[in-house]
Each structure stands twice: as structure tokens, then as C-alpha cells.
Design an enzyme around this catalytic site. Structure first.
Site, PDB file in Angstrom:
ATOM      1  CG  ASP A 166      -2.269   0.577   0.983  1.00 51.82           C
ATOM      2  OD1 ASP A 166      -2.343   1.806   0.840  1.00 51.82           O
ATOM      3  OD2 ASP A 166      -3.259  -0.174   0.941  1.00 51.82           O
ATOM      4  CG  HIS A 202      -5.648   3.230   1.201  1.00 56.28           C
ATOM      5  ND1 HIS A 202      -5.238   1.955   0.872  1.00 56.28           N
ATOM      6  CD2 HIS A 202      -6.969   3.277   0.897  1.00 56.28           C
ATOM      7  CE1 HIS A 202      -6.261   1.268   0.382  1.00 56.28           C
ATOM      8  NE2 HIS A 202      -7.330   2.052   0.386  1.00 56.28           N
ATOM      9  CB  SER A 352      -9.641  -0.542   0.520  1.00 55.36           C
ATOM     10  OG  SER A 352      -9.246  -0.070  -0.739  1.00 55.36           O
TER      11      SER A 352
END
Length: 498
Positions: A166, A202, A352
Site C-alpha cells: 500500500d 490508506h 479496500s
């Protein structure tokens, strides 16, 4: 063997109650752990214990009662009970009694107390409950609605390595304290793998969903950061960096390992994925479980067929879509036959978070079975999902929702139902669900004959026999199975029948 608790006489003073109403009302007595008898009534112990084994008791005699074997058989015979074992050293017996028998036996002055048989858990995390749980946790630990506001678990992913491919994982995130491995990571272009982009954390959010201490699933898993976003671009990954990271993890990561890849891209016409797809398959083929998001549609954030997205379309990976905690597909979530299952997430989580919590559930299984292959992990995670509770899924989608708990312990006995008088036969435990480690106890006509997973025996002159198998799992769940065997005195072939 099954561990069974015997309460010492010193416990007799717990929750002292007395009164003539206890002479006949056994059911009411179960509201207290220990009930002291009157001058004419024996005590009752452990009647309200949540792990008591219904209909089974330990009966202890008064100190001046000397012949435990004779008296045990007299009492059990009078009330049509069953003796599991006379315990002369403890001056009592263990067996089965009806409620009416227990009420009557309390008036026998030879009896000091009657204790409900209780299963004691082996070492393990145990079942733990979190209250005020977030929506995605609340939904995954129960089969049906409504939500309970709680999350229950019995394993925490200990020893499992989760790689968050990520835009970095913040090492100072309180939910991950002490579990972000800072010596084994991947990054490129000099970016710090131990922080996320300030404007879009994220990677940290995915790590929290997978393994956060209060918001995640695998609460003791080891987190590794693979930072693959382009410098200055917090909202997208470099396909080259992502491919390189997955190859690196496949070749060098300690096992058991999981890759969480919460990203997807549109396929270009008939072409899809290329190296990212191949890198994910490369990692999987080398024993790393790979979990990927189904994708949040195209630029319009309206769900589309996941088979048109990379790496979601790759059949050997675990591809996850997103549903609401009310069991309807989020409109943004991709769908279709390339999706393996859906996970319930709050609206802002996207596919996600759906992938990340699924990675956490995979880590729970790998803690229990660290040598499991990616195929075995996928079969477990997908196979135990909750069926047919979702709506609005889109064409071709599986109606299957992520479920985080270990399945209930069920048990059977495999082996012959007939045998000859001179045959030596073997019976095996046929077990499903539960949580290791397991302990086994085989009984043949009420006598313990083995504590292994299998039992082998001969007729021994009997005309028939009854086998009982009892299993206790690592958090105290129990199950029993019975198997009757007929012995044919005319069978001289030394064969074991069907």
C-alpha cells in the site's frame, strides 16, 4: 483426556443458601454455584456453571462411608443411572443421573455433596467479547442480523505475517503498537515505509482493519509495510513497485504470510493485469496467501463486473467485495463471478477494507494451521462464509458473507459396525470445526480405553460393544459421538465389517 473439575470441600461455603425448599426444587438450585445443604440435605455444587455437562455429576460420600464401590453401584442401580468411574481414593463416583435422582440422593446421609460435571478449557486464548464494536467487526462474527453491538473471538493471528502492500504503515499508530516490523519491509524511491501519506493514510487504515488492537481482526499479527505508491501520489500505486514487492515477499518473507492488496485497476480492453497479476500468482504459488479487493467500480464509483479489473479477476486469489452491515451490496462495489465473497463494512470503507478484514480472518486460520497452503486458507475462509443472507449483489455474484469464528465442533466415529470374535479393528475420530489443540477420550462400555485420535481393539469375548468418543478443543468446547458394534460369533475370517 478431558479435564474435569472436582471442587474441594473448602468450596462448600460459596453462596451459602439453605432452606426446606431445596429438598425438591433442583432447577431453582441452579441459580447458585454452591448451595449448602441443611442437616438432612447434601450440598449441590457448580449447578449454574456455563460449562456444566448436562445430566452428569460427581457424587462425593461422607468421610465415614468406606465402601465407595458398593454404595456407588447401589445408588446408581436404584435410580437407573450410569457409572463412568468409581473413585475410591476420592470416596465417590462420576456418572449420569436424572434430575429426580439428584433430588432424591440429596436426602441420603452417606452423601456429602453432588457436583455438576464441568468441562475445563485447555490452554488457549479463550472466547473474548468486545462491546461497542465497529460495524465490520460486529457483522462478521454472527450468522444473522440484527447486529449485537459486540465482536467475539478466540484467536488473534499470533505468529502470522501480514504484508500491507500500500502507501505505507504508520509505525506510531496506537492500534499497531509494537507489531509493525521495522527490520523487514519494502519501499522504493527512498520513501519511508513506516508512515502513510498525511492526506491519505490508506496503508495505515488497512493495517488497522486487518490487525488493529481494537478495530481489527488479527490483533496479534505481525505487520510488514510494502510501500508502493509513486512519490507525491498518495492515491495510486506503481505497478512496477507493487509487482516487485510481491516478488520480494514471495522470495524472502517469513511464513506463514499474507499479502493484502487493497487496490484494483480497469483492464484495458481484452488485456488485464500483466505483471501485477503474475506477481500475485507468483507469491501464491510460493505459499503466500494473497487477498485482493474486488474494486470500487470505474471512475464513476459505480460497481461493475470484477472480472474486468486487475488483480481481482485472477481466480487463484481471494477476491472480496463490499456489503453494508445491513447485508446489501454497496453500490460502489464490483461484483460478479470473479468475486469469492463479500465482507460487511461501513460505507466509507470500500472494498479496500473488505479485503483487509478478510486478510485478518485468514491470519486467524494460519495461527491455528501455520503450514496451511494458500488453497487451504482460501477454502477455509471462503467455505465457512455465511450463505444466502445478502441482497442486491449483481449478476453472477456469490451470496456469501465473511464469517470470522471457528466453526462449531462436530464429531463422528468412522469404522466398522460389525466384527468377528477374533478380529482386531480400528475406529477413527471424524472431526470438524472447533479449535486446536484437541484432546481425545475413547470409552468402551464406559471404561476409558484410549486417549489417542484412533482406537484399536478386539472383541474380547463380548457379544457387542458401544464406543463413545469425547473431544475437548482448545477453548473448552466439547462434543461426543457414539458407535455400536455387533460381534458375530460365527465370523472366522478375521475381518472388520462395514
Amino acid at each position: 483426556m478431558l479435564c474435569l473439575l472436582v471442587i474441594a470441600a473448602g468450596c462448600d461455603t460459596q453462596n451459602n443458601l439453605s432452606g426446606p425448599q431445596l429438598q425438591v426444587d433442583l432447577a431453582a438450585s441452579r441459580n447458585s454455584s454452591a448451595i449448602v445443604g441443611t442437616d438432612t440435605l447434601a450440598r449441590l455444587l457448580e449447578m449454574n456453571n456455563s460449562k456444566r455437562l448436562a445430566g452428569r455429576y460427581i457424587v462425593r460420600f461422607a468421610a465415614d462411608m468406606k465402601d465407595a464401590d458398593r454404595v456407588s453401584r447401589e445408588l446408581v442401580g436404584r435410580f437407573n443411572g450410569k457409572i463412568y468411574k468409581v473413585m475410591p481414593g476420592l470416596n465417590g463416583f462420576w456418572g449420569e443421573l436424572s434430575d429426580s435422582a439428584v433430588v432424591a440422593l440429596r436426602a441420603d446421609r452417606r452423601i456429602r455433596y453432588i457436583e455438576a460435571d464441568v468441562a475445563i478449557p485447555l490452554a488457549g486464548v479463550g472466547d473474548t467479547t468486545q462491546y461497542s464494536a465497529t460495524g465490520h467487526l460486529d457483522r462478521m462474527d454472527q450468522r444473522t442480523l440484527p447486529l449485537t453491538g459486540t465482536y467475539e473471538w478466540s484467536v488473534v493471528g499470533t505468529g502470522v505475517h501480514i504484508w500491507v502492500v500500500d502507501n505505507g504503515v504508520n509505525v506510531n499508530e496506537p492500534e499497531l503498537t509494537g507489531r509493525v516490523n521495522t527490520s523487514f519491509y519494502f519501499t522504493y524511491n527512498g520513501q519511508n515505509p513506516f508512515e502513510s501519506c498525511a492526506t491519505n493514510p490508506h496503508g495505515t487504515n488497512m493495517a488497522k482493519a486487518a490487525a488493529g488492537s481494537t478495530t481489527g481482526v488479527a490483533r496479534n499479527a505481525i505487520i510488514h509495510s510494502a510501500r508502493v505508491n509513486d512519490s507525491g501520489d498518495c492515491g495510486s500505486f506503481s505497478s512496477g513497485a507493487a509487482s516487485s514487492a510481491m516478488e520480494f515477499i514471495a522470495d524472502y518473507s517469513p511464513r506463514p504470510a499474507i499479502i493484502n492488496y487493497s487496490a484494483s485497476k480497469d483492464c484495458f480492453g481484452p488485456f488485464c493485469g500483466f505483471t501485477v497479476d503474475d506477481a500475485a500468482v507468483y507469491a501464491r504459488d510460493r505459499g503466500v496467501t494473497v487477498v485482493v479487493s474486488a474494486g470500487n467500480g470505474g471512475d464513476d464509483l459505480v460497481g461493475d463486473d470484477a472480472c474486468g479489473f486487475s488483480p481481482a479477476h485472477v481466480g487463484s486469489l481471494i477476491t472480496v467485495g463490499a456489503t453494508s452491515v445491513a447485508d446489501a451490496r454497496h453500490t460502489y462495489s464490483n461484483f460478479g463471478s470473479c468475486v469469492d465473497l463479500f465482507a460487511g463494512v461501513d460505507y466509507g470503507g470500500g472494498t479496500s477494507v473488505a479485503a483487509a478484514v478478510t486478510s485478518g480472518v485468514a491470519a486467524l486460520y494460519l495461527q491455528l494451521y501455520p503450514g496451511a497452503s494458500p488453497t487451504a486458507v482460501a477454502n477455509e475462509v471462503v467455505g465457512k462464509g455465511t450463505f444466502n443472507v445478502l441482497s442486491g449483489l449483481g449478476s453472477g455474484s456469490p451470496n456469501r458473507l465473511l464469517y470470522s469464528r471457528q466453526l462449531e465442533l462436530t464429531l463422528g466415529i468412522g469404522g466398522p459396525s460389525t466384527m468377528g470374535p477374533y478380529s482386531s479393528c480400528t475406529w477413527i475420530s471424524v472431526r470438524a470445526g472447533g479449535q486446536p489443540p484437541y484432546s481425545f477420550e475413547w470409552r468402551r462400555d464406559n471404561a476409558v480405553v484410549s486417549v489417542d485420535e484412533v482406537y484399536s481393539g478386539t472383541a474380547g469375548g463380548a457379544s457387542s460393544l458401544t464406543l463413545e468418543l469425547r473431544v475437548l478443543d482448545g477453548v473448552g468446547r466439547t462434543s461426543s459421538a457414539y458407535h455400536d458394534v455387533a460381534i458375530d460369533p460365527y465370523d472366522t475370517t478375521f475381518q472388520c465389517g462395514p
